[in-house]
Design a protein around this motif. Structure first.
Motif, short mmCIF file in Angstrom:
data_model
loop_
_atom_site.label_atom_id
_atom_site.label_comp_id
_atom_site.label_asym_id
_atom_site.label_seq_id
_atom_site.Cartn_x
_atom_site.Cartn_y
_atom_site.Cartn_z
N ALA A 80 -27.27 63.88 -78.86
CA ALA A 80 -28.32 63.12 -79.39
C ALA A 80 -27.47 61.54 -79.34
O ALA A 80 -28.33 60.45 -78.91
CB ALA A 80 -28.47 63.34 -80.87
N TYR A 81 -26.16 61.67 -79.91
CA TYR A 81 -25.77 60.09 -80.13
C TYR A 81 -25.63 59.47 -78.41
O TYR A 81 -25.80 58.35 -78.33
CB TYR A 81 -24.17 60.24 -80.20
CG TYR A 81 -23.59 59.01 -80.81
CD1 TYR A 81 -24.18 58.16 -81.95
CD2 TYR A 81 -22.71 58.44 -79.96
CE1 TYR A 81 -23.43 57.10 -82.19
CE2 TYR A 81 -22.00 57.07 -80.33
CZ TYR A 81 -22.49 56.73 -81.47
OH TYR A 81 -22.19 55.24 -81.81
N LEU A 82 -25.38 60.43 -77.38
CA LEU A 82 -24.91 59.98 -76.18
C LEU A 82 -26.23 59.44 -75.58
O LEU A 82 -26.52 58.53 -74.70
CB LEU A 82 -24.18 60.57 -75.34
CG LEU A 82 -22.81 60.87 -75.76
CD1 LEU A 82 -22.15 62.09 -74.69
CD2 LEU A 82 -22.04 59.45 -75.74
N MET A 83 -27.35 60.17 -75.89
CA MET A 83 -28.79 59.96 -75.28
C MET A 83 -29.07 58.28 -75.63
O MET A 83 -29.49 57.83 -74.82
CB MET A 83 -29.93 60.58 -75.89
CG MET A 83 -29.84 62.14 -75.25
SD MET A 83 -30.33 62.16 -73.65
CE MET A 83 -32.19 61.52 -73.83
N ASP A 84 -28.59 58.05 -76.63
CA ASP A 84 -28.73 56.60 -77.35
C ASP A 84 -27.84 55.74 -76.69
O ASP A 84 -28.09 54.51 -76.25
CB ASP A 84 -28.92 56.56 -78.92
CG ASP A 84 -29.43 55.24 -79.52
OD1 ASP A 84 -30.43 54.73 -78.84
OD2 ASP A 84 -28.95 54.80 -80.18
N ALA A 85 -26.48 56.12 -77.09
CA ALA A 85 -25.54 55.08 -76.87
C ALA A 85 -24.94 55.07 -75.05
O ALA A 85 -24.09 54.29 -74.80
CB ALA A 85 -24.21 55.39 -77.45
N GLU A 86 -25.39 56.21 -74.70
CA GLU A 86 -24.96 56.23 -73.29
C GLU A 86 -23.38 56.77 -72.70
O GLU A 86 -23.20 57.43 -72.21
CB GLU A 86 -25.24 54.98 -72.35
CG GLU A 86 -24.70 54.68 -70.90
CD GLU A 86 -25.14 55.92 -69.74
OE1 GLU A 86 -24.46 56.30 -68.97
OE2 GLU A 86 -26.38 56.23 -70.17
N ALA A 87 -22.52 55.99 -73.67
CA ALA A 87 -21.23 56.39 -73.71
C ALA A 87 -20.59 56.11 -75.10
O ALA A 87 -20.93 55.23 -75.52
CB ALA A 87 -20.38 55.57 -72.35
#
Lengths: 99, 99
Positions: free
Chosen positions: A23-30
């Motif tokens: 969920a975090y990476l969906m938003d932050a990408e990396a």
């Protein structure tokens, strides 16, 4: 009956910490390892284990580099990871939308 | 940061089969053991274990009776279970709505 197909919930994602990472990476990408560790309030060992599982599933790519002499671990979400997360959310909302 | 508070995801519900049981009971209110077994494609043993966990959490009430000579096990969702499921969905949507 299809609405209760719990087998459609991707196990690689459903684990609580893995779900948080995705969920975090969906938003932050990396994100850097330490950033993930902080936002998810995870231990070093636990985060390592679950990042590796996501890497094995092909959902996350781990890139190791150095910042000066300090090793830097960075996790990127992959295209397959984005698709899997979208599918996971679909399966989940099918499951719970009956309420 | 609060959006990634994965610790708000109620462990008693997050397990895949327990999530299926709860989602089904939110809609059906009550169900026979065999009905749950069929819709969730669960084994007898696995379903028993997870129903018991939900009962221990106070989210489900198990009522045993007889239909003629046949024992009948029926699971009802409790008010606490309904509230916990609503909280679970809130925590989940906070977690994933960032995409």
């Amino acid at each position: 009956m299809a609405a209760f197909d719990i087998n459609k919930l991707d196990d690689a994602i459903h684990g609580r910490l893995r779900l948080g990472i995705m969920a975090y990476l969906m938003d932050a990408e990396a994100a850097d390892f330490n950033e993930l560790k902080a936002v998810l309030e995870a231990t070093q060992g636990n985060l390592s284990v679950h990042l590796r599982k996501l890497e094995e599933a092909g959902y996350v790519e781990i890139v190791k580099s150095f910042q000066g002499r300090k090793p830097l671990t960075r996790a990127h979400i992959t295209l397959a990871g984005r698709k899997a997360f979208a599918n996971y959310l679909d399966a989940l909302s099918n499951l719970v939308s009956k309420r």
